[in-house]
Design an enzyme around this catalytic site. Structure first.
Site, PDB file in Angstrom:
ATOM      1  N   TYR A  49       6.877 -30.552 -13.419  1.00 17.41           N
ATOM      2  CA  TYR A  49       7.706 -31.286 -14.374  1.00 17.41           C
ATOM      3  C   TYR A  49       8.548 -30.289 -15.160  1.00 17.41           C
ATOM      4  O   TYR A  49       8.132 -29.141 -15.374  1.00 17.41           O
ATOM      5  CB  TYR A  49       6.840 -32.101 -15.325  1.00 17.41           C
ATOM      6  CG  TYR A  49       6.145 -33.286 -14.666  1.00 17.41           C
ATOM      7  CD1 TYR A  49       6.641 -34.576 -14.810  1.00 17.41           C
ATOM      8  CD2 TYR A  49       4.982 -33.109 -13.913  1.00 17.41           C
ATOM      9  CE1 TYR A  49       6.003 -35.672 -14.221  1.00 17.41           C
ATOM     10  CE2 TYR A  49       4.335 -34.187 -13.319  1.00 17.41           C
ATOM     11  CZ  TYR A  49       4.855 -35.470 -13.476  1.00 17.41           C
ATOM     12  OH  TYR A  49       4.227 -36.533 -12.890  1.00 17.41           O
ATOM     13  N   GLU A  50       9.716 -30.722 -15.616  1.00 18.07           N
ATOM     14  CA  GLU A  50      10.681 -29.764 -16.172  1.00 18.07           C
ATOM     15  C   GLU A  50      10.236 -29.135 -17.482  1.00 18.07           C
ATOM     16  O   GLU A  50      10.795 -28.118 -17.898  1.00 18.07           O
ATOM     17  CB  GLU A  50      12.051 -30.411 -16.350  1.00 18.07           C
ATOM     18  CG  GLU A  50      12.135 -31.522 -17.365  1.00 18.07           C
ATOM     19  CD  GLU A  50      13.545 -32.105 -17.417  1.00 18.07           C
ATOM     20  OE1 GLU A  50      14.343 -31.593 -18.221  1.00 18.07           O
ATOM     21  OE2 GLU A  50      13.843 -33.045 -16.679  1.00 18.07           O
ATOM     22  N   SER A  51       9.226 -29.698 -18.148  1.00 19.23           N
ATOM     23  CA  SER A  51       8.735 -29.096 -19.380  1.00 19.23           C
ATOM     24  C   SER A  51       7.867 -27.870 -19.128  1.00 19.23           C
ATOM     25  O   SER A  51       7.495 -27.170 -20.076  1.00 19.23           O
ATOM     26  CB  SER A  51       7.940 -30.132 -20.186  1.00 19.23           C
ATOM     27  OG  SER A  51       6.932 -30.723 -19.375  1.00 19.23           O
ATOM     28  N   GLY A  52       7.522 -27.596 -17.856  1.00 25.89           N
ATOM     29  CA  GLY A  52       6.797 -26.369 -17.541  1.00 25.89           C
ATOM     30  C   GLY A  52       5.496 -26.496 -16.784  1.00 25.89           C
ATOM     31  O   GLY A  52       5.021 -25.505 -16.216  1.00 25.89           O
TER      32      GLY A  52
END
Length: 259
Positions: A49-52
């Site tokens: 996911y793009e949050s890490g």
């Protein structure tokens, strides 16, 4: 076991994720389908996911990319910049899994506005990381419910590029990867036609007619020479999906159908 059209869509999308692939997941329908794949046919899929979070294994569906469930269940968490620069732009993402408000015949996506940009009828959530995912992932899957309002002849705004104007447009734009390789809806599955890269219907879900698909598409949709029929969801797939939705609803204080 009886099932809904939304369940058919989610199951059909989950089946497209190969076991062991690295998948960059969008929130909403893409996350539901990707996690169903992890719980059924592809237990070794790696969800990013793009949050890490890398290797996220949420027990309930996240409300957003900032949901703590993702970080708590991940193999590791890295800075967002590393997700995009090292993983995505570095060519390490096998599949980008995206939703859309509108899509056109070449798999271009709009999640920005409906209507004129400066005076829109509806202002949508926006791009997030979708333009980068659509541009740099090795392949892209798109999932959304099908209607003439969402499958449009011309997008009000191009948020994320698929195959551009068709043909070799994507290559001429300098974008790597294959671009969108499948659009999965509650009615059918579409795939890009060789050469033109226009999306054509390659499979109909059980009980769906060509006339239904035509009525729910805002362009003159075409059908492949050999149109298959999607296999019905199995009891195992439905049980896993419904358990996931029930856990999510309980965790977020929702009714089960809202999960």
């Amino acid at each position: 076991m009886a099932y809904s059209t939304n369940e058919m869509m989610t199951v059909a999308a989950a089946r497209r994720l190969k076991n062991g692939s690295v998948c960059f997941v969008g929130i909403g329908l893409p996350s539901k389908a990707a996690n169903l794949a992890r719980l059924t046919s592809s237990p070794d899929v790696v969800l990013i996911y793009e949050s890490g979070p890398i290797g996220a294994k949420p027990t309930v569906l996240p409300l957003s990319i900032g949901d703590g469930e993702l970080a708590e269940t991940a193999d590791t968490v890295v800075p967002t910049g590393e997700i995009f620069r090292y993983w995505l732009q570095g060519g390490r993402i096998d599949v980008g899994f995206l939703g859309a408000a509108q899509v056109d015949r070449f798999g271009n996506i709009n999640t920005t506005v409906v209507g004129d940009y400066h005076q829109p009828k509806v202002r949508l959530p926006g791009a997030g990381g979708a333009p980068e995912i659509a541009g740099s992932a090795k392949s892209v899957l798109i999932i959304l419910k099908q209607s003439a309002r969402s499958f449009v002849d011309k997008l009000d705004f191009i948020t994320s590029v698929g195959h551009g104007e068709g043909g070799d447009s994507r290559k001429r734009l300098g974008l790597p990867g294959a671009g969108p390789v499948g659009i999965i809806t509650d009615l059918c599955i579409m795939e890009p036609e060789a050469g033109s890269n226009e999306f054509v219907v390659t499979a109909l879900h059980p009980g769906v007619t060509r006339e239904q698909v035509i009525a729910a598409t805002g362009w003159a949709v075409r059908f492949a020479d050999q149109v298959e029929h999607t296999a019905e969801p199995t009891d195992i797939e439905l049980a896993a999906l419904r358990d996931l939705e029930a856990r999510t609803a309980a965790a977020h204080g929702q009714a089960p159908g809202e999960a």
